[in-house]
Design a protein around this motif. Sequence first.
Motif, PDB file in Angstrom:
ATOM      1  N   THR A 238       0.840  -1.195   0.000  1.00 40.51           N
ATOM      2  CA  THR A 238       0.000   0.000   0.000  1.00 40.51           C
ATOM      3  C   THR A 238       0.875   1.245   0.000  1.00 40.51           C
ATOM      4  OG1 THR A 238      -1.762  -1.130   1.208  1.00 40.51           O
ATOM      5  CG2 THR A 238      -1.820   1.274   1.188  1.00 40.51           C
ATOM      6  N   ALA A 239       0.669   2.101  -0.993  1.00 34.98           N
ATOM      7  CA  ALA A 239       1.415   3.361  -1.106  1.00 34.98           C
ATOM      8  C   ALA A 239       0.547   4.509  -0.607  1.00 34.98           C
ATOM      9  CB  ALA A 239       1.819   3.609  -2.556  1.00 34.98           C
ATOM     10  N   TYR A 240       1.204   5.490   0.022  1.00 37.53           N
ATOM     11  CA  TYR A 240       0.526   6.668   0.566  1.00 37.53           C
ATOM     12  C   TYR A 240       1.190   7.927   0.008  1.00 37.53           C
ATOM     13  CZ  TYR A 240      -1.400   3.445   4.057  1.00 37.53           C
ATOM     14  OH  TYR A 240      -2.038   2.398   4.681  1.00 37.53           O
ATOM     15  N   TRP A 241       0.352   8.877  -0.362  1.00 34.23           N
ATOM     16  CA  TRP A 241       0.840  10.170  -0.829  1.00 34.23           C
ATOM     17  C   TRP A 241       0.364  11.260   0.136  1.00 34.23           C
ATOM     18  CZ3 TRP A 241      -0.704   6.195  -3.846  1.00 34.23           C
ATOM     19  CH2 TRP A 241       0.122   5.816  -4.906  1.00 34.23           C
ATOM     20  N   ASP A 242       1.239  12.208   0.458  1.00 33.26           N
ATOM     21  CA  ASP A 242       0.921  13.293   1.381  1.00 33.26           C
ATOM     22  C   ASP A 242       1.513  14.590   0.840  1.00 33.26           C
ATOM     23  OD1 ASP A 242       0.024  11.958   4.239  1.00 33.26           O
ATOM     24  OD2 ASP A 242       1.350  10.656   3.114  1.00 33.26           O
TER      25      ASP A 242
ATOM     26  N   LYS B 247       0.366  11.965  -6.507  1.00 33.87           N
ATOM     27  CA  LYS B 247      -1.016  11.528  -6.712  1.00 33.87           C
ATOM     28  C   LYS B 247      -1.922  12.349  -5.800  1.00 33.87           C
ATOM     29  CE  LYS B 247      -4.121   7.522  -6.631  1.00 33.87           C
ATOM     30  NZ  LYS B 247      -4.754   7.880  -7.923  1.00 33.87           N
ATOM     31  N   GLY B 248      -2.982  12.899  -6.369  1.00 36.39           N
ATOM     32  CA  GLY B 248      -3.929  13.690  -5.600  1.00 36.39           C
ATOM     33  C   GLY B 248      -3.382  15.073  -5.284  1.00 36.39           C
ATOM     34  N   THR B 249      -4.268  15.905  -4.766  1.00 33.86           N
ATOM     35  CA  THR B 249      -3.874  17.252  -4.357  1.00 33.86           C
ATOM     36  C   THR B 249      -4.505  17.586  -3.015  1.00 33.86           C
ATOM     37  OG1 THR B 249      -5.757  18.325  -5.458  1.00 33.86           O
ATOM     38  CG2 THR B 249      -3.720  18.070  -6.741  1.00 33.86           C
TER      39      THR B 249
ATOM     40  N   VAL C 273      -0.845  16.698   4.819  1.00 34.56           N
ATOM     41  CA  VAL C 273      -2.172  16.088   4.697  1.00 34.56           C
ATOM     42  C   VAL C 273      -2.133  14.974   3.647  1.00 34.56           C
ATOM     43  CG1 VAL C 273      -4.543  16.488   3.923  1.00 34.56           C
ATOM     44  CG2 VAL C 273      -3.446  18.112   5.471  1.00 34.56           C
ATOM     45  N   GLN C 274      -2.719  13.835   3.985  1.00 29.07           N
ATOM     46  CA  GLN C 274      -2.740  12.698   3.063  1.00 29.07           C
ATOM     47  C   GLN C 274      -3.671  12.991   1.897  1.00 29.07           C
ATOM     48  OE1 GLN C 274      -4.517   8.406   3.725  1.00 29.07           O
ATOM     49  NE2 GLN C 274      -2.578   8.617   4.806  1.00 29.07           N
ATOM     50  N   THR C 275      -3.193  12.738   0.677  1.00 30.57           N
ATOM     51  CA  THR C 275      -3.980  13.036  -0.518  1.00 30.57           C
ATOM     52  C   THR C 275      -4.481  11.793  -1.239  1.00 30.57           C
ATOM     53  OG1 THR C 275      -2.002  13.122  -1.928  1.00 30.57           O
ATOM     54  CG2 THR C 275      -2.703  15.188  -0.875  1.00 30.57           C
ATOM     55  N   ALA C 276      -3.837  10.642  -1.065  1.00 28.59           N
ATOM     56  CA  ALA C 276      -4.255   9.439  -1.791  1.00 28.59           C
ATOM     57  C   ALA C 276      -3.586   8.199  -1.214  1.00 28.59           C
ATOM     58  CB  ALA C 276      -3.911   9.572  -3.274  1.00 28.59           C
ATOM     59  N   THR C 277      -4.198   7.045  -1.493  1.00 34.46           N
ATOM     60  CA  THR C 277      -3.586   5.738  -1.208  1.00 34.46           C
ATOM     61  C   THR C 277      -3.887   4.813  -2.381  1.00 34.46           C
ATOM     62  OG1 THR C 277      -5.499   4.721  -0.103  1.00 34.46           O
ATOM     63  CG2 THR C 277      -4.012   6.046   1.269  1.00 34.46           C
ATOM     64  N   ALA C 278      -3.090   3.771  -2.530  1.00 41.65           N
ATOM     65  CA  ALA C 278      -3.332   2.750  -3.556  1.00 41.65           C
ATOM     66  C   ALA C 278      -2.670   1.451  -3.110  1.00 41.65           C
ATOM     67  CB  ALA C 278      -2.781   3.188  -4.913  1.00 41.65           C
ATOM     68  N   SER C 279      -3.289   0.329  -3.446  1.00 38.66           N
ATOM     69  CA  SER C 279      -2.764  -0.977  -3.028  1.00 38.66           C
ATOM     70  C   SER C 279      -2.717  -1.957  -4.190  1.00 38.66           C
ATOM     71  CB  SER C 279      -3.642  -1.580  -1.912  1.00 38.66           C
ATOM     72  OG  SER C 279      -3.630  -0.786  -0.757  1.00 38.66           O
ATOM     73  N   VAL C 280      -1.762  -2.870  -4.113  1.00 40.67           N
ATOM     74  CA  VAL C 280      -1.683  -4.013  -5.011  1.00 40.67           C
ATOM     75  C   VAL C 280      -1.342  -5.248  -4.172  1.00 40.67           C
ATOM     76  CG1 VAL C 280      -0.952  -2.641  -7.014  1.00 40.67           C
ATOM     77  CG2 VAL C 280       0.778  -3.670  -5.513  1.00 40.67           C
ATOM     78  N   VAL C 281      -1.486  -6.411  -4.778  1.00 42.68           N
ATOM     79  CA  VAL C 281      -1.124  -7.664  -4.116  1.00 42.68           C
ATOM     80  C   VAL C 281      -0.035  -8.344  -4.935  1.00 42.68           C
ATOM     81  CG1 VAL C 281      -1.940  -9.942  -3.421  1.00 42.68           C
ATOM     82  CG2 VAL C 281      -3.396  -7.952  -3.077  1.00 42.68           C
TER      83      VAL C 281
ATOM     84  N   HIS D  11      -1.932  21.898  -3.906  1.00 47.42           N
ATOM     85  CA  HIS D  11      -0.637  21.289  -3.617  1.00 47.42           C
ATOM     86  C   HIS D  11      -0.666  19.800  -3.926  1.00 47.42           C
ATOM     87  CE1 HIS D  11       0.628  24.975  -1.654  1.00 47.42           C
ATOM     88  NE2 HIS D  11      -0.498  24.973  -0.968  1.00 47.42           N
ATOM     89  N   ASP D  12       0.264  19.336  -4.757  1.00 49.41           N
ATOM     90  CA  ASP D  12       0.346  17.918  -5.097  1.00 49.41           C
ATOM     91  C   ASP D  12       0.669  17.076  -3.876  1.00 49.41           C
ATOM     92  OD1 ASP D  12      -0.193  18.264  -7.779  1.00 49.41           O
ATOM     93  OD2 ASP D  12       1.923  18.435  -8.343  1.00 49.41           O
ATOM     94  N   GLY D  13       0.133  15.855  -3.873  1.00 48.04           N
ATOM     95  CA  GLY D  13       0.544  14.876  -2.887  1.00 48.04           C
ATOM     96  C   GLY D  13       1.724  14.090  -3.425  1.00 48.04           C
ATOM     97  N   TYR D  14       2.763  13.934  -2.619  1.00 41.06           N
ATOM     98  CA  TYR D  14       3.971  13.202  -3.012  1.00 41.06           C
ATOM     99  C   TYR D  14       4.046  11.885  -2.237  1.00 41.06           C
ATOM    100  CZ  TYR D  14       5.887  17.226  -5.523  1.00 41.06           C
ATOM    101  OH  TYR D  14       6.094  18.243  -6.421  1.00 41.06           O
TER     102      TYR D  14
END
Length: 204
Positions: free
Chosen positions: A51-55, A133-135, A67-75, A140-143
């Motif tokens: 699971t990746a997190y962008w803030d 990913k996300g703003t 501030v957290q802007t997005a998350t994404a997961s893979v298996v 402000h972009d989420g990194y």
Amino acid sequence: MVADVAHGYCGLDNCPLVADEVSSLTVVHARVGGSSPIPVEPDSGETIEVTAYWDALEIARGGCTCVQTATASVVVDVDWDDSTGWTAICTGCDLINGPIHRVAVCSLGHCASGHTIENGWSYELIVDIDKTKGTCGGVHDGYLSHVEYETTAVDDGNLINTAGCTEGVSVSPTSQTFVATDSSPFECNFTCAAASGPTMTITY
């Protein structure tokens, strides 16, 4: 996946010149509790949820700091085979669109007879992820800030005698759940040689 602590991380721009960053995880299989760990070769391998997190960056203004802007997961299914070595198959990766594009796995701990690898017990998993990913506030972009790794299934294995490169008795993992977090720095090149993430020890 272990619940993420909200706003506990800030975004990172470790690779200003590229659009992707690379997270990595070293996985070691070992019998522990004695004077020194004993390598374990898994019967097959394990399944890992990534699971990746962008803030927002720490320097972001307008009330968007971290501030957290997005998350994404893979298996990812990582498997060992005496003939082919380590392989990794990603469910949910999207090579073109991301945000998690691809994975690769490289052998670390192994023993061989002549020029043929016969037994293996550790590897490095690398994951290619969009840097942004996300703003926050639409401004402000989420990194990419951190990446969490959690096993959801772990196979049995066999103790390995490294001196003779032979398999010993069968052993079972102490848990099905092992967790590690890569929280920086992220790498700019999709190679095992460049990666420098945390280590997860799967114990037996």
